[in-house]
Write an enzyme that holds these catalytic residues in place. Structure first.
Site, PDB file in Angstrom:
ATOM      1  N   LYS A  52      59.218   5.041  -2.395  1.00  0.00           N
ATOM      2  CA  LYS A  52      58.589   3.670  -3.130  1.00  0.00           C
ATOM      3  C   LYS A  52      59.649   3.432  -4.167  1.00  0.00           C
ATOM      4  O   LYS A  52      59.876   2.094  -4.266  1.00  0.00           O
ATOM      5  CB  LYS A  52      57.276   3.819  -3.546  1.00  0.00           C
ATOM      6  CG  LYS A  52      56.227   3.897  -2.434  1.00  0.00           C
ATOM      7  CD  LYS A  52      54.928   4.180  -2.807  1.00  0.00           C
ATOM      8  CE  LYS A  52      53.896   4.314  -1.463  1.00  0.00           C
ATOM      9  NZ  LYS A  52      52.317   4.688  -1.997  1.00  0.00           N
ATOM     10  N   GLN A  96      49.125   7.305  -6.778  1.00  0.00           N
ATOM     11  CA  GLN A  96      49.269   7.890  -5.195  1.00  0.00           C
ATOM     12  C   GLN A  96      48.111   8.835  -4.832  1.00  0.00           C
ATOM     13  O   GLN A  96      47.677   9.575  -5.898  1.00  0.00           O
ATOM     14  CB  GLN A  96      50.633   8.480  -5.112  1.00  0.00           C
ATOM     15  CG  GLN A  96      50.823   9.141  -3.740  1.00  0.00           C
ATOM     16  CD  GLN A  96      51.301   8.050  -2.872  1.00  0.00           C
ATOM     17  OE1 GLN A  96      51.841   6.930  -3.374  1.00  0.00           O
ATOM     18  NE2 GLN A  96      51.102   8.238  -1.426  1.00  0.00           N
ATOM     19  N   ASP A 119      48.405  -2.217  -4.316  1.00  0.00           N
ATOM     20  CA  ASP A 119      47.899  -1.259  -3.024  1.00  0.00           C
ATOM     21  C   ASP A 119      46.609  -2.261  -2.343  1.00  0.00           C
ATOM     22  O   ASP A 119      46.440  -2.048  -1.074  1.00  0.00           O
ATOM     23  CB  ASP A 119      47.246  -0.216  -3.320  1.00  0.00           C
ATOM     24  CG  ASP A 119      48.173   1.097  -3.290  1.00  0.00           C
ATOM     25  OD1 ASP A 119      49.056   0.882  -2.302  1.00  0.00           O
ATOM     26  OD2 ASP A 119      47.964   2.181  -4.152  1.00  0.00           O
TER      27      ASP A 119
HETATM   28  N1  GUN Z   1      48.427   7.799  -0.090  1.00  0.00           N
HETATM   29  C1  GUN Z   1      48.467   7.528   1.189  1.00  0.00           C
HETATM   30  N2  GUN Z   1      48.873   6.292   1.333  1.00  0.00           N
HETATM   31  C2  GUN Z   1      48.835   5.507   0.021  1.00  0.00           C
HETATM   32  C3  GUN Z   1      48.851   4.290  -0.374  1.00  0.00           C
HETATM   33  O1  GUN Z   1      49.233   3.330   0.469  1.00  0.00           O
HETATM   34  N3  GUN Z   1      48.805   4.037  -1.759  1.00  0.00           N
HETATM   35  C4  GUN Z   1      48.607   5.139  -2.398  1.00  0.00           C
HETATM   36  N4  GUN Z   1      48.186   4.576  -3.699  1.00  0.00           N
HETATM   37  N5  GUN Z   1      48.216   6.047  -1.810  1.00  0.00           N
HETATM   38  C5  GUN Z   1      48.556   6.500  -0.799  1.00  0.00           C
END
Ligand code: GUN
Length: 299
Positions: A52, A96, A119
């Protein structure tokens, strides 16, 4: 011929389309910025965060990479979120998951400023999505919508079957598919772990989205001839002593029957990442009040 949907290529095109908006914002003195918070030693989470961060930097989006010790208190995490909520130089913010067991991820999500929740997990943003006026669509289902649109697949009037009812994928995916407008208007069935005779349901799908988190749950015998198959699964399995990445769909048997199918890797994953960039750019435009002329990616 089965069309193998190239998520890497569609994601690259999506990033290209976004770059102008990022540049417009930066030229006007507001560089879009994403803050990520990691509070877990989980190697997969480390990899996702690194990807990311790299994606943002490649597109000219600023980053803040915040790491909390796994032993830190929930209160320390909440204070970090509060600070980032208040920080005007941060447009988008995500924590996350997973977080350590003693921290309730629901409380984490509720602590986020919903205007920075790129998100799309905050209940306010989920509520808006369900009500039909989304602020940020969650990245995976939004990426799938975009991938279907880019492949020329019309969802209107189709029977879409979603396997999985997670907060991150299944529930928002179903809402987007049956919602009004482009990329929606499908008749939608949601299947889950209590569904009786799953194969009977999946065989009725014109569009099948597998998001159960079960390695190779769906095989060719469960797919209607010519159906579009979207595989959201990313499962690491051990085969003959080797570690292998497989989806929720058994690719080889499925491709014999499907009209179009997404591979793992190189299908849904890159689209999820691209839509996070989209949401962050959108957040920067909203927060700064600068019209960035965002591309019409919001299918
Ligand atoms: N853990 C697995 N996928 C995601 C996601 O798309 N966003 C976040 N914040 N955590 C995750």
């Amino acid at each position: 011929m089965t069309d193998i949907i190239d998520g890497d290529a569609i994601a690259a095109a999506t990033r290209d389309e976004l770059s102008g908006a990022v540049e417009t914002l930066a030229d006007a003195g507001h560089r879009p910025t994403l803050a990520t918070v990691l509070m877990s030693p989980d190697p997969a989470s480390e990899t996702y965060i690194a990807m990311k961060q790299d994606d943002c930097e490649e597109l000219g989006i600023g980053t803040r990479d915040i790491r909390l010790d796994t032993d830190a208190s929930a209160e320390a995490l909440f204070e970090t979120i509060d600070e980032l909520n208040e920080d005007d130089s941060v447009d988008g913010l995500l924590v996350q998951s997973p977080v350590p067991d003693r921290v309730d991820y629901r409380e984490v999500v509720e602590r986020l400023d919903p205007r920075k929740d790129v998100d799309g997990f905050h209940p306010e943003n989920i509520g808006r999505l369900v009500a039909g006026y989304p602020r940020y669509k969650p990245c995976t289902p939004h990426g799938i919508q975009r991938m279907l649109a880019a492949t020329g697949i019309d969802t209107a009037g189709a029977h879409a079957v979603v396997i999985g009812r997670s907060r991150i994928v299944g529930k928002p995916m179903a809402n987007l598919l049956f919602g009004r407008g482009p990329g929606g208007n499908a008749t939608t069935t949601v299947c889950h772990s209590h569904t009786d005779d799953l194969a009977a349901k999946t065989r009725q799908a014109d569009i099948l989205v597998a998001a159960a988190g079960v390695p190779e749950l769906v095989d060719g015998s469960m797919i209607q001839e010519g159906a579009v198959v979207v595989d959201v699964g990313i499962n690491r399995v051990q085969r003959e002593g080797e570690s292998e990445l497989v989806g929720d769909v058994e690719f080889e048997s499925a491709r014999e029957v499907a009209g179009a199918i997404t591979p793992v890797p190189g299908g849904v994953g890159p689209m999820t990442r691209a839509m996070l960039l989209y949401n962050t750019t959108k957040a920067a435009s909203r927060q700064s009040g600068i019209d960035a002329d965002l591309p019409a990616l919001d299918v």
